[in-house]
Design a protein around this motif. Structure first.
Motif, PDB file in Angstrom:
ATOM      1  N   ILE A 160      44.061  50.546  48.780  1.00 17.24           N
ATOM      2  CA  ILE A 160      44.210  50.387  47.371  1.00 17.24           C
ATOM      3  C   ILE A 160      44.222  49.123  46.680  1.00 17.24           C
ATOM      4  O   ILE A 160      44.103  48.287  47.654  1.00 17.24           O
ATOM      5  CB  ILE A 160      45.883  50.879  47.164  1.00 17.24           C
ATOM      6  N   GLU A 161      43.864  48.797  45.774  1.00 16.28           N
ATOM      7  CA  GLU A 161      43.671  47.722  44.931  1.00 16.28           C
ATOM      8  C   GLU A 161      44.882  46.911  44.671  1.00 16.28           C
ATOM      9  O   GLU A 161      45.738  47.681  43.940  1.00 16.28           O
ATOM     10  CB  GLU A 161      42.634  47.723  43.857  1.00 16.28           C
ATOM     11  N   VAL A 162      45.095  45.723  45.194  1.00 13.53           N
ATOM     12  CA  VAL A 162      46.229  45.087  44.698  1.00 13.53           C
ATOM     13  C   VAL A 162      45.959  43.389  44.126  1.00 13.53           C
ATOM     14  O   VAL A 162      44.738  43.182  44.620  1.00 13.53           O
ATOM     15  CB  VAL A 162      47.291  44.704  45.763  1.00 13.53           C
ATOM     16  N   PRO A 163      46.770  42.880  43.320  1.00 15.12           N
ATOM     17  CA  PRO A 163      46.468  41.557  42.908  1.00 15.12           C
ATOM     18  C   PRO A 163      46.206  40.723  44.064  1.00 15.12           C
ATOM     19  O   PRO A 163      46.934  40.780  45.086  1.00 15.12           O
ATOM     20  CB  PRO A 163      47.798  41.099  41.919  1.00 15.12           C
ATOM     21  N   LEU A 164      45.195  39.623  43.853  1.00 10.57           N
ATOM     22  CA  LEU A 164      44.884  38.796  45.019  1.00 10.57           C
ATOM     23  C   LEU A 164      46.107  38.003  45.466  1.00 10.57           C
ATOM     24  O   LEU A 164      46.132  37.681  46.829  1.00 10.57           O
ATOM     25  CB  LEU A 164      43.878  37.922  44.600  1.00 10.57           C
ATOM     26  N   GLU A 165      46.971  37.481  44.760  1.00 11.04           N
ATOM     27  CA  GLU A 165      48.094  36.505  45.358  1.00 11.04           C
ATOM     28  C   GLU A 165      49.099  37.700  46.125  1.00 11.04           C
ATOM     29  O   GLU A 165      49.944  36.887  46.727  1.00 11.04           O
ATOM     30  CB  GLU A 165      48.906  36.336  43.890  1.00 11.04           C
ATOM     31  N   ASP A 166      48.932  38.943  45.857  1.00 11.30           N
ATOM     32  CA  ASP A 166      49.822  39.942  46.723  1.00 11.30           C
ATOM     33  C   ASP A 166      49.430  40.329  48.058  1.00 11.30           C
ATOM     34  O   ASP A 166      49.759  40.972  49.018  1.00 11.30           O
ATOM     35  CB  ASP A 166      50.389  41.022  45.883  1.00 11.30           C
ATOM     36  N   ALA A 167      48.106  40.052  48.188  1.00  8.18           N
ATOM     37  CA  ALA A 167      47.398  40.607  49.418  1.00  8.18           C
ATOM     38  C   ALA A 167      47.772  40.073  50.817  1.00  8.18           C
ATOM     39  O   ALA A 167      47.338  40.458  51.790  1.00  8.18           O
ATOM     40  CB  ALA A 167      45.805  40.452  49.235  1.00  8.18           C
ATOM     41  N   THR A 168      48.353  38.936  50.570  1.00  5.50           N
ATOM     42  CA  THR A 168      48.662  38.200  51.669  1.00  5.50           C
ATOM     43  C   THR A 168      49.750  39.092  52.674  1.00  5.50           C
ATOM     44  O   THR A 168      50.021  38.831  53.843  1.00  5.50           O
ATOM     45  CB  THR A 168      49.313  36.618  51.582  1.00  5.50           C
ATOM     46  N   ARG A 169      50.358  39.899  52.171  1.00  5.49           N
ATOM     47  CA  ARG A 169      51.379  40.846  52.804  1.00  5.49           C
ATOM     48  C   ARG A 169      50.826  42.041  53.683  1.00  5.49           C
ATOM     49  O   ARG A 169      51.546  42.914  54.146  1.00  5.49           O
ATOM     50  CB  ARG A 169      52.478  41.374  51.683  1.00  5.49           C
ATOM     51  N   PHE A 170      49.538  42.352  53.226  1.00  4.09           N
ATOM     52  CA  PHE A 170      48.840  43.414  53.878  1.00  4.09           C
ATOM     53  C   PHE A 170      47.442  42.896  54.357  1.00  4.09           C
ATOM     54  O   PHE A 170      47.239  42.076  54.756  1.00  4.09           O
ATOM     55  CB  PHE A 170      48.279  44.377  52.485  1.00  4.09           C
ATOM     56  N   GLY A 171      47.093  44.336  55.165  1.00  2.20           N
ATOM     57  CA  GLY A 171      45.881  44.189  55.860  1.00  2.20           C
ATOM     58  C   GLY A 171      44.638  44.165  54.770  1.00  2.20           C
ATOM     59  O   GLY A 171      44.475  45.276  54.128  1.00  2.20           O
ATOM     60  N   ASN A 190      44.579  33.377  53.085  1.00  3.59           N
ATOM     61  CA  ASN A 190      43.618  33.294  52.060  1.00  3.59           C
ATOM     62  C   ASN A 190      42.660  34.613  51.922  1.00  3.59           C
ATOM     63  O   ASN A 190      41.585  34.795  52.582  1.00  3.59           O
ATOM     64  CB  ASN A 190      42.766  31.971  52.214  1.00  3.59           C
ATOM     65  N   PRO A 191      43.300  35.778  51.391  1.00  6.09           N
ATOM     66  CA  PRO A 191      42.645  37.218  51.338  1.00  6.09           C
ATOM     67  C   PRO A 191      41.184  37.021  50.672  1.00  6.09           C
ATOM     68  O   PRO A 191      41.191  36.362  49.638  1.00  6.09           O
ATOM     69  CB  PRO A 191      43.707  37.942  50.728  1.00  6.09           C
ATOM     70  N   LYS A 192      40.350  37.819  51.005  1.00  5.22           N
ATOM     71  CA  LYS A 192      39.143  37.718  50.241  1.00  5.22           C
ATOM     72  C   LYS A 192      39.381  38.682  49.004  1.00  5.22           C
ATOM     73  O   LYS A 192      39.400  39.749  49.473  1.00  5.22           O
ATOM     74  CB  LYS A 192      38.127  38.196  51.390  1.00  5.22           C
ATOM     75  N   PRO A 193      38.503  38.540  48.046  1.00  2.66           N
ATOM     76  CA  PRO A 193      38.642  39.201  46.857  1.00  2.66           C
ATOM     77  C   PRO A 193      37.599  40.251  46.843  1.00  2.66           C
ATOM     78  O   PRO A 193      36.606  40.276  47.702  1.00  2.66           O
ATOM     79  CB  PRO A 193      38.436  38.392  45.671  1.00  2.66           C
ATOM     80  N   LEU A 194      37.577  41.347  46.155  1.00  5.29           N
ATOM     81  CA  LEU A 194      36.564  42.339  46.043  1.00  5.29           C
ATOM     82  C   LEU A 194      35.409  41.712  45.505  1.00  5.29           C
ATOM     83  O   LEU A 194      35.390  40.745  44.562  1.00  5.29           O
ATOM     84  CB  LEU A 194      36.825  43.328  45.236  1.00  5.29           C
ATOM     85  N   PRO A 195      34.149  41.845  45.814  1.00  2.00           N
ATOM     86  CA  PRO A 195      33.004  41.297  45.398  1.00  2.00           C
ATOM     87  C   PRO A 195      32.802  41.678  43.742  1.00  2.00           C
ATOM     88  O   PRO A 195      32.325  40.837  43.091  1.00  2.00           O
ATOM     89  CB  PRO A 195      31.754  41.868  46.238  1.00  2.00           C
ATOM     90  N   THR A 196      33.348  42.688  43.549  1.00  2.00           N
ATOM     91  CA  THR A 196      33.326  43.126  41.807  1.00  2.00           C
ATOM     92  C   THR A 196      34.441  42.664  41.269  1.00  2.00           C
ATOM     93  O   THR A 196      34.201  42.715  40.005  1.00  2.00           O
ATOM     94  CB  THR A 196      33.159  44.776  42.065  1.00  2.00           C
ATOM     95  N   ASN A 197      35.386  42.171  42.017  1.00  2.00           N
ATOM     96  CA  ASN A 197      36.435  41.751  40.834  1.00  2.00           C
ATOM     97  C   ASN A 197      37.362  40.759  41.628  1.00  2.00           C
ATOM     98  O   ASN A 197      37.958  41.037  42.672  1.00  2.00           O
ATOM     99  CB  ASN A 197      37.453  42.957  40.695  1.00  2.00           C
ATOM    100  N   GLN A 198      37.051  39.590  41.369  1.00  2.00           N
ATOM    101  CA  GLN A 198      37.808  38.313  42.089  1.00  2.00           C
ATOM    102  C   GLN A 198      39.207  38.240  41.890  1.00  2.00           C
ATOM    103  O   GLN A 198      39.750  37.458  42.823  1.00  2.00           O
ATOM    104  CB  GLN A 198      37.152  37.161  41.514  1.00  2.00           C
ATOM    105  N   VAL A 200      41.410  40.883  42.563  1.00  2.00           N
ATOM    106  CA  VAL A 200      42.053  41.867  43.240  1.00  2.00           C
ATOM    107  C   VAL A 200      41.431  42.014  44.664  1.00  2.00           C
ATOM    108  O   VAL A 200      40.184  41.438  45.037  1.00  2.00           O
ATOM    109  CB  VAL A 200      41.958  43.225  42.923  1.00  2.00           C
ATOM    110  N   ALA A 201      42.015  42.378  45.625  1.00  2.00           N
ATOM    111  CA  ALA A 201      41.776  42.730  47.017  1.00  2.00           C
ATOM    112  C   ALA A 201      41.868  44.105  47.447  1.00  2.00           C
ATOM    113  O   ALA A 201      42.866  44.780  46.851  1.00  2.00           O
ATOM    114  CB  ALA A 201      42.423  41.886  48.131  1.00  2.00           C
ATOM    115  N   LEU A 202      41.128  44.854  48.406  1.00  2.00           N
ATOM    116  CA  LEU A 202      41.279  45.940  48.964  1.00  2.00           C
ATOM    117  C   LEU A 202      42.103  46.006  49.903  1.00  2.00           C
ATOM    118  O   LEU A 202      41.733  45.197  51.000  1.00  2.00           O
ATOM    119  CB  LEU A 202      39.905  46.833  49.247  1.00  2.00           C
ATOM    120  N   VAL A 203      43.369  46.672  50.105  1.00  2.00           N
ATOM    121  CA  VAL A 203      44.160  46.370  51.264  1.00  2.00           C
ATOM    122  C   VAL A 203      44.416  47.882  51.805  1.00  2.00           C
ATOM    123  O   VAL A 203      44.374  48.902  51.056  1.00  2.00           O
ATOM    124  CB  VAL A 203      45.448  45.689  50.876  1.00  2.00           C
ATOM    125  N   SER A 204      44.656  47.904  52.982  1.00  2.00           N
ATOM    126  CA  SER A 204      45.414  49.015  53.899  1.00  2.00           C
ATOM    127  C   SER A 204      46.645  49.627  53.179  1.00  2.00           C
ATOM    128  O   SER A 204      47.639  48.659  53.066  1.00  2.00           O
ATOM    129  CB  SER A 204      45.546  48.683  55.257  1.00  2.00           C
TER     130      SER A 204
END
Length: 410
Positions: A160-171, A190-198, A200-204
Protein backbone atom coordinates in the motif's frame (compact mmCIF):
# COMPACT_ATOMS: atom_id res chain seq x y z
CA UNK A 1 -4.54 -16.96 -20.53
CA UNK A 2 -5.62 -16.44 -16.89
CA UNK A 3 -6.62 -19.63 -15.12
CA UNK A 4 -10.07 -19.65 -13.45
CA UNK A 5 -9.94 -19.51 -9.68
CA UNK A 6 -10.62 -22.86 -8.02
CA UNK A 7 -12.73 -22.12 -4.93
CA UNK A 8 -11.90 -25.49 -3.40
CA UNK A 9 -8.40 -24.13 -2.77
CA UNK A 10 -9.82 -22.19 0.17
CA UNK A 11 -9.60 -25.42 2.09
CA UNK A 12 -5.94 -25.69 1.10
CA UNK A 13 -4.93 -22.36 2.62
CA UNK A 14 -3.68 -22.33 6.21
CA UNK A 15 -3.62 -19.01 8.05
CA UNK A 16 -0.77 -18.35 10.49
CA UNK A 17 -1.64 -15.23 12.44
CA UNK A 18 1.32 -13.69 14.28
CA UNK A 19 0.15 -12.44 17.68
CA UNK A 20 3.25 -12.77 19.86
CA UNK A 21 4.89 -9.34 19.75
CA UNK A 22 5.59 -7.40 22.94
CA UNK A 23 3.98 -4.19 21.68
CA UNK A 24 6.46 -2.02 23.59
CA UNK A 25 5.46 1.17 21.77
CA UNK A 26 1.86 0.68 22.98
CA UNK A 27 2.90 0.58 26.63
CA UNK A 28 1.16 1.02 29.10
CA UNK A 29 -1.78 -0.52 27.18
CA UNK A 30 0.39 -3.64 26.75
CA UNK A 31 1.52 -3.73 30.38
CA UNK A 32 -0.86 -6.61 31.18
CA UNK A 33 -1.88 -7.90 27.75
CA UNK A 34 -0.59 -8.83 24.30
CA UNK A 35 -0.85 -6.15 21.65
CA UNK A 36 -3.56 -7.94 19.59
CA UNK A 37 -5.70 -8.15 22.75
CA UNK A 38 -5.74 -4.37 23.32
CA UNK A 39 -9.34 -3.08 23.17
CA UNK A 40 -10.30 -1.04 20.12
CA UNK A 41 -13.40 0.80 18.96
CA UNK A 42 -15.33 0.36 22.20
CA UNK A 43 -16.27 -3.33 22.05
CA UNK A 44 -13.54 -5.00 19.97
CA UNK A 45 -10.00 -6.27 20.37
CA UNK A 46 -7.43 -5.37 17.70
CA UNK A 47 -7.15 -9.00 16.56
CA UNK A 48 -10.89 -9.14 15.79
CA UNK A 49 -10.37 -7.17 12.57
CA UNK A 50 -7.89 -9.61 11.04
CA UNK A 51 -9.91 -12.62 12.20
CA UNK A 52 -13.08 -11.09 10.74
CA UNK A 53 -11.27 -10.65 7.42
CA UNK A 54 -10.47 -14.37 7.50
CA UNK A 55 -14.06 -15.41 8.21
CA UNK A 56 -15.51 -13.01 5.65
CA UNK A 57 -13.01 -14.32 3.07
CA UNK A 58 -14.00 -17.94 3.72
CA UNK A 59 -10.77 -18.95 5.47
CA UNK A 60 -11.44 -21.23 8.42
CA UNK A 61 -8.15 -22.96 9.17
CA UNK A 62 -6.37 -20.52 11.45
CA UNK A 63 -3.38 -20.85 13.77
CA UNK A 64 -2.79 -17.94 16.16
CA UNK A 65 0.86 -17.87 17.26
CA UNK A 66 1.00 -16.28 20.71
CA UNK A 67 3.82 -15.56 23.13
CA UNK A 68 3.96 -12.58 25.53
CA UNK A 69 1.25 -11.88 28.14
CA UNK A 70 -1.26 -13.97 26.25
CA UNK A 71 -3.78 -14.71 29.01
CA UNK A 72 -6.46 -12.20 27.99
CA UNK A 73 -5.90 -12.98 24.30
CA UNK A 74 -6.25 -16.72 24.94
CA UNK A 75 -9.45 -16.12 26.86
CA UNK A 76 -10.86 -13.86 24.15
CA UNK A 77 -10.18 -16.47 21.46
CA UNK A 78 -11.71 -19.18 23.61
CA UNK A 79 -14.97 -17.42 24.47
CA UNK A 80 -15.33 -15.17 21.42
CA UNK A 81 -14.06 -17.22 18.51
CA UNK A 82 -15.15 -20.75 19.34
CA UNK A 83 -17.32 -20.80 16.22
CA UNK A 84 -15.61 -23.42 14.06
CA UNK A 85 -16.79 -26.93 13.21
CA UNK A 86 -13.95 -29.43 13.49
CA UNK A 87 -16.02 -32.03 11.63
CA UNK A 88 -15.81 -29.74 8.60
CA UNK A 89 -12.03 -29.39 9.04
CA UNK A 90 -12.40 -25.87 10.44
CA UNK A 91 -10.43 -24.64 13.43
CA UNK A 92 -8.77 -21.79 15.24
CA UNK A 93 -5.80 -23.00 17.23
CA UNK A 94 -3.88 -20.98 19.80
CA UNK A 95 -0.22 -22.04 19.55
CA UNK A 96 2.38 -20.70 22.03
CA UNK A 97 6.06 -21.57 21.46
CA UNK A 98 6.31 -25.36 21.36
CA UNK A 99 10.14 -25.52 21.51
CA UNK A 100 10.12 -28.38 19.03
CA UNK A 101 13.27 -27.18 17.27
CA UNK A 102 15.17 -25.56 20.16
CA UNK A 103 14.73 -24.21 23.68
CA UNK A 104 14.07 -20.63 22.54
CA UNK A 105 10.89 -18.60 22.34
CA UNK A 106 9.93 -17.18 18.95
CA UNK A 107 12.97 -15.20 17.82
CA UNK A 108 11.29 -13.40 14.94
CA UNK A 109 8.35 -13.59 12.54
CA UNK A 110 9.96 -16.25 10.35
CA UNK A 111 11.14 -18.22 13.39
CA UNK A 112 7.56 -18.36 14.69
CA UNK A 113 6.54 -20.19 11.52
CA UNK A 114 9.73 -22.28 11.51
CA UNK A 115 9.02 -23.54 15.01
CA UNK A 116 5.62 -24.70 13.77
CA UNK A 117 6.74 -26.62 10.69
CA UNK A 118 5.12 -29.61 12.41
CA UNK A 119 1.74 -27.94 11.86
CA UNK A 120 2.47 -27.52 8.15
CA UNK A 121 3.53 -31.16 7.91
CA UNK A 122 0.33 -32.21 9.65
CA UNK A 123 -2.10 -30.01 7.69
CA UNK A 124 -0.22 -30.08 4.36
CA UNK A 125 -1.74 -26.85 2.95
CA UNK A 126 -0.89 -25.78 -0.59
CA UNK A 127 -0.51 -22.18 0.58
CA UNK A 128 0.22 -20.42 3.86
CA UNK A 129 -1.21 -16.96 4.53
CA UNK A 130 0.86 -15.16 7.17
CA UNK A 131 -1.03 -12.30 8.85
CA UNK A 132 -0.38 -9.78 11.62
CA UNK A 133 -2.74 -9.43 14.56
CA UNK A 134 -2.31 -5.69 15.07
CA UNK A 135 -3.66 -4.03 11.91
CA UNK A 136 -7.02 -2.37 11.24
CA UNK A 137 -8.34 -2.87 7.70
CA UNK A 138 -10.80 -4.78 5.53
CA UNK A 139 -9.37 -7.10 2.89
CA UNK A 140 -10.98 -9.91 0.96
CA UNK A 141 -8.14 -12.43 0.98
CA UNK A 142 -9.91 -14.27 -1.88
CA UNK A 143 -8.70 -11.55 -4.24
CA UNK A 144 -5.13 -12.03 -2.98
CA UNK A 145 -5.32 -15.82 -3.33
CA UNK A 146 -6.75 -15.52 -6.84
CA UNK A 147 -3.99 -13.11 -7.84
CA UNK A 148 -1.31 -15.37 -6.36
CA UNK A 149 -2.54 -18.45 -8.21
CA UNK A 150 -3.21 -16.88 -11.59
CA UNK A 151 0.21 -15.18 -11.61
CA UNK A 152 2.01 -18.35 -10.46
CA UNK A 153 3.83 -16.61 -7.61
CA UNK A 154 5.97 -18.28 -4.95
CA UNK A 155 5.26 -15.38 -2.60
CA UNK A 156 2.81 -12.51 -2.91
CA UNK A 157 3.17 -9.43 -0.70
CA UNK A 158 0.20 -7.03 -0.42
CA UNK A 159 1.46 -3.44 -0.54
CA UNK A 160 0.00 0.00 0.00
CA UNK A 161 1.13 3.58 -0.57
CA UNK A 162 1.94 5.65 2.53
CA UNK A 163 3.37 9.16 2.99
CA UNK A 164 7.16 9.10 2.65
CA UNK A 165 7.70 10.37 6.21
CA UNK A 166 5.78 7.37 7.59
CA UNK A 167 7.57 4.75 5.48
CA UNK A 168 10.42 4.34 7.99
CA UNK A 169 8.08 2.13 10.06
CA UNK A 170 7.56 -0.43 7.29
CA UNK A 171 9.24 -2.57 4.68
CA UNK A 172 9.67 -0.40 1.59
CA UNK A 173 9.10 -2.18 -1.72
CA UNK A 174 10.37 -1.51 -5.24
CA UNK A 175 8.64 -3.27 -8.16
CA UNK A 176 9.14 -3.58 -11.90
CA UNK A 177 6.53 -3.14 -14.63
CA UNK A 178 5.29 -6.70 -14.09
CA UNK A 179 4.66 -6.15 -10.34
CA UNK A 180 7.64 -8.30 -9.47
CA UNK A 181 9.41 -7.15 -6.31
CA UNK A 182 13.01 -6.22 -7.12
CA UNK A 183 13.98 -4.67 -3.78
CA UNK A 184 12.74 -4.88 -0.20
CA UNK A 185 14.18 -2.57 2.48
CA UNK A 186 12.92 -3.21 6.02
CA UNK A 187 12.34 0.00 8.03
CA UNK A 188 14.89 2.17 6.18
CA UNK A 189 16.03 5.48 7.62
CA UNK A 190 15.81 7.04 4.15
CA UNK A 191 12.99 5.29 2.30
CA UNK A 192 12.90 5.47 -1.48
CA UNK A 193 9.81 7.18 -2.92
CA UNK A 194 7.79 5.88 -5.82
CA UNK A 195 9.25 7.01 -9.17
CA UNK A 196 5.83 8.38 -10.13
CA UNK A 197 5.25 10.22 -6.84
CA UNK A 198 8.12 11.53 -4.72
CA UNK A 199 5.82 12.10 -1.73
CA UNK A 200 4.83 8.48 -1.11
CA UNK A 201 6.47 5.08 -0.80
CA UNK A 202 5.12 1.62 -1.53
CA UNK A 203 5.30 -0.47 1.65
CA UNK A 204 4.49 -4.00 2.74
CA UNK A 205 1.26 -4.47 4.69
CA UNK A 206 2.83 -7.25 6.75
CA UNK A 207 0.79 -9.89 4.90
CA UNK A 208 2.50 -12.74 3.06
CA UNK A 209 0.98 -15.49 0.91
CA UNK A 210 3.46 -18.33 0.33
CA UNK A 211 3.45 -21.54 -1.59
CA UNK A 212 4.06 -23.93 1.28
CA UNK A 213 6.88 -25.88 -0.31
CA UNK A 214 8.91 -22.73 -1.01
CA UNK A 215 8.17 -21.29 2.44
CA UNK A 216 9.41 -24.41 4.24
CA UNK A 217 12.57 -24.51 2.14
CA UNK A 218 13.46 -20.87 2.81
CA UNK A 219 12.75 -20.81 6.56
CA UNK A 220 14.82 -23.97 7.05
CA UNK A 221 17.69 -22.36 5.16
CA UNK A 222 17.32 -19.20 7.23
CA UNK A 223 17.28 -21.11 10.53
CA UNK A 224 20.74 -22.48 9.76
CA UNK A 225 22.17 -18.95 9.67
CA UNK A 226 22.70 -16.41 12.43
CA UNK A 227 20.04 -13.91 11.35
CA UNK A 228 17.10 -12.00 12.80
CA UNK A 229 14.85 -14.81 11.52
CA UNK A 230 12.46 -12.20 10.23
CA UNK A 231 10.38 -12.20 7.05
CA UNK A 232 11.10 -8.58 6.20
CA UNK A 233 14.78 -8.55 7.10
CA UNK A 234 15.81 -12.01 5.92
CA UNK A 235 13.30 -14.20 4.10
CA UNK A 236 11.90 -11.77 1.52
CA UNK A 237 15.26 -10.26 0.42
CA UNK A 238 16.55 -13.82 -0.09
CA UNK A 239 13.47 -14.93 -2.02
CA UNK A 240 13.68 -11.93 -4.33
CA UNK A 241 16.95 -13.38 -5.64
CA UNK A 242 15.75 -16.99 -5.89
CA UNK A 243 11.97 -17.12 -6.35
CA UNK A 244 9.03 -15.42 -8.04
CA UNK A 245 7.99 -12.71 -5.56
CA UNK A 246 5.12 -10.44 -6.59
CA UNK A 247 3.46 -7.39 -5.10
CA UNK A 248 -0.30 -7.13 -4.74
CA UNK A 249 -1.03 -3.40 -4.64
CA UNK A 250 -4.00 -2.89 -2.35
CA UNK A 251 -6.43 -0.49 -3.99
CA UNK A 252 -9.31 -1.22 -1.67
CA UNK A 253 -12.51 -3.07 -2.49
CA UNK A 254 -16.26 -2.56 -2.21
CA UNK A 255 -15.97 -2.79 1.58
CA UNK A 256 -12.90 -0.53 1.80
CA UNK A 257 -13.08 2.04 -0.98
CA UNK A 258 -10.59 4.37 0.72
CA UNK A 259 -7.77 1.77 0.94
CA UNK A 260 -7.95 2.11 4.71
CA UNK A 261 -5.14 0.27 6.53
CA UNK A 262 -3.63 1.22 9.88
CA UNK A 263 -0.72 -0.33 11.71
CA UNK A 264 -1.54 0.30 15.38
CA UNK A 265 2.12 0.51 16.35
CA UNK A 266 2.21 3.53 18.65
CA UNK A 267 -0.08 5.17 21.19
CA UNK A 268 -0.61 8.12 18.87
CA UNK A 269 -1.50 5.83 15.94
CA UNK A 270 -3.83 3.88 18.22
CA UNK A 271 -5.61 7.05 19.36
CA UNK A 272 -5.92 8.38 15.80
CA UNK A 273 -7.34 5.10 14.45
CA UNK A 274 -9.95 5.00 17.21
CA UNK A 275 -10.97 8.62 16.72
CA UNK A 276 -11.30 7.94 12.96
CA UNK A 277 -14.35 5.85 13.82
CA UNK A 278 -16.43 8.73 15.22
CA UNK A 279 -16.33 10.85 12.06
CA UNK A 280 -19.62 11.44 10.28
CA UNK A 281 -18.44 9.45 7.25
CA UNK A 282 -15.49 7.40 8.51
CA UNK A 283 -13.11 5.74 6.06
CA UNK A 284 -13.47 2.58 8.15
CA UNK A 285 -17.15 1.72 8.49
CA UNK A 286 -18.15 -0.46 11.45
CA UNK A 287 -21.77 -0.45 10.25
CA UNK A 288 -21.22 -2.34 6.98
CA UNK A 289 -23.40 -5.44 7.43
CA UNK A 290 -21.88 -7.00 4.31
CA UNK A 291 -18.50 -7.19 6.03
CA UNK A 292 -19.27 -7.66 9.73
CA UNK A 293 -16.60 -7.31 12.40
CA UNK A 294 -17.38 -9.93 15.02
CA UNK A 295 -16.20 -10.12 18.62
CA UNK A 296 -17.28 -11.34 22.03
CA UNK A 297 -19.53 -9.13 24.12
CA UNK A 298 -20.48 -9.56 27.75
CA UNK A 299 -24.14 -9.19 28.60
CA UNK A 300 -24.83 -5.61 29.65
CA UNK A 301 -28.06 -3.59 29.79
CA UNK A 302 -28.61 -0.82 27.23
CA UNK A 303 -26.75 2.46 27.65
CA UNK A 304 -28.65 5.02 29.73
CA UNK A 305 -28.47 8.79 29.39
CA UNK A 306 -29.84 11.14 32.05
CA UNK A 307 -30.00 14.80 31.05
CA UNK A 308 -31.73 16.80 33.76
CA UNK A 309 -29.98 19.95 32.61
CA UNK A 310 -29.57 20.23 28.84
CA UNK A 311 -26.86 22.89 29.27
CA UNK A 312 -24.60 20.31 30.93
CA UNK A 313 -25.45 17.24 28.85
CA UNK A 314 -24.48 16.70 25.21
CA UNK A 315 -23.31 13.79 23.07
CA UNK A 316 -21.76 14.58 19.68
CA UNK A 317 -19.71 12.41 17.31
CA UNK A 318 -19.31 9.52 19.72
CA UNK A 319 -19.61 5.75 20.03
CA UNK A 320 -21.41 4.70 23.23
CA UNK A 321 -21.38 1.02 24.24
CA UNK A 322 -23.89 -1.01 26.25
CA UNK A 323 -24.00 -0.83 30.03
CA UNK A 324 -22.98 2.84 30.21
CA UNK A 325 -24.63 5.28 32.61
CA UNK A 326 -24.17 8.90 31.58
CA UNK A 327 -25.56 11.54 33.93
CA UNK A 328 -25.66 15.19 32.77
CA UNK A 329 -22.27 14.83 31.04
CA UNK A 330 -20.83 16.14 27.78
CA UNK A 331 -19.19 13.65 25.39
CA UNK A 332 -17.61 14.88 22.16
CA UNK A 333 -15.55 12.99 19.56
CA UNK A 334 -14.96 10.07 21.91
CA UNK A 335 -15.38 6.32 22.29
CA UNK A 336 -17.04 5.04 25.45
CA UNK A 337 -16.62 1.31 26.07
CA UNK A 338 -19.07 -0.93 27.96
CA UNK A 339 -20.08 -0.41 31.59
CA UNK A 340 -18.65 3.12 31.95
CA UNK A 341 -20.16 5.57 34.43
CA UNK A 342 -19.80 9.32 33.89
CA UNK A 343 -20.92 11.71 36.60
CA UNK A 344 -22.79 15.00 36.41
CA UNK A 345 -21.21 18.05 34.76
CA UNK A 346 -18.19 16.10 33.53
CA UNK A 347 -16.86 16.39 29.98
CA UNK A 348 -14.99 13.90 27.80
CA UNK A 349 -13.47 15.28 24.58
CA UNK A 350 -11.40 13.41 22.01
CA UNK A 351 -10.85 10.45 24.32
CA UNK A 352 -11.03 6.66 24.49
CA UNK A 353 -12.63 5.38 27.70
CA UNK A 354 -12.32 1.63 28.21
CA UNK A 355 -14.56 -0.87 29.96
CA UNK A 356 -15.50 -0.41 33.60
CA UNK A 357 -14.08 3.11 34.02
CA UNK A 358 -15.75 5.28 36.66
CA UNK A 359 -15.64 9.02 36.04
CA UNK A 360 -16.75 11.24 38.91
CA UNK A 361 -18.53 14.59 38.85
CA UNK A 362 -17.04 17.80 37.42
CA UNK A 363 -14.24 15.84 35.72
CA UNK A 364 -12.63 17.30 32.58
CA UNK A 365 -10.90 14.87 30.20
CA UNK A 366 -9.41 15.83 26.82
CA UNK A 367 -7.30 13.81 24.34
CA UNK A 368 -6.83 10.84 26.66
CA UNK A 369 -6.83 7.05 26.72
CA UNK A 370 -8.19 5.61 29.97
CA UNK A 371 -7.62 1.87 30.29
CA UNK A 372 -9.99 -0.54 32.03
CA UNK A 373 -11.32 -0.17 35.56
CA UNK A 374 -9.78 3.19 36.39
CA UNK A 375 -11.72 5.40 38.83
CA UNK A 376 -11.31 9.13 38.21
CA UNK A 377 -12.16 11.22 41.28
CA UNK A 378 -14.46 14.24 41.33
CA UNK A 379 -13.02 17.47 39.95
CA UNK A 380 -9.98 15.91 38.24
CA UNK A 381 -8.59 17.29 34.97
CA UNK A 382 -6.67 15.33 32.33
CA UNK A 383 -5.23 16.64 29.08
CA UNK A 384 -5.32 20.31 30.02
CA UNK A 385 -1.89 20.63 31.65
CA UNK A 386 0.46 18.12 30.00
CA UNK A 387 3.40 19.02 32.21
CA UNK A 388 1.38 18.23 35.30
CA UNK A 389 -0.15 15.14 33.66
CA UNK A 390 3.34 13.82 32.99
CA UNK A 391 3.93 13.43 36.72
CA UNK A 392 1.28 10.73 36.95
CA UNK A 393 0.45 9.53 33.42
CA UNK A 394 2.13 8.57 30.17
CA UNK A 395 2.04 11.50 27.75
CA UNK A 396 2.77 10.85 24.05
CA UNK A 397 4.64 13.03 21.56
CA UNK A 398 1.33 14.39 20.27
CA UNK A 399 0.00 15.13 23.75
CA UNK A 400 -2.26 12.13 24.34
CA UNK A 401 -2.55 11.33 28.06
CA UNK A 402 -2.69 7.62 28.93
CA UNK A 403 -3.80 6.04 32.22
CA UNK A 404 -2.92 2.37 32.58
CA UNK A 405 -5.29 -0.41 33.64
CA UNK A 406 -6.64 -0.25 37.21
CA UNK A 407 -4.50 2.80 37.90
CA UNK A 408 -4.92 4.40 41.32
CA UNK A 409 -5.39 8.12 40.72
CA UNK A 410 -4.61 10.86 43.17
Amino acid sequence: MIKPFDHTLYRKVLVMLLAGGKGERLYPLTRDRAKPAVPFGGIYRIIDFTLSNCINSGLRKICVLTQYKSYSLDRHLRVGWNIFNTELDEFIENIPPQKRTNEMWYLGTADAVYQNIYVLESERPEMVLVLAGDHIYKMDYAELINYHITNEADLTVPCIEVPLEDATRFGVVAIDNDSRIIDFDEKPSNPKPLPTNQNVALVSMGIYLFNTEVLVRRIIENAKNDTNRDFGKNIIPTMIQKDRVLSFVFNGNEHNTSNYWRDIGTLDAYWEANIDLVKKNPDFDLFDNRWPIRTYNKQYPPAKYIFENEKNGMIKDALISNGCLINDASIVKSIISPCVTIGAQSSVIGSIIMEGVRIGENVKIKNAIIDKHVTIPDGMKMGYDLQDDGKQFTVTEKGIVVAHKEMHLI
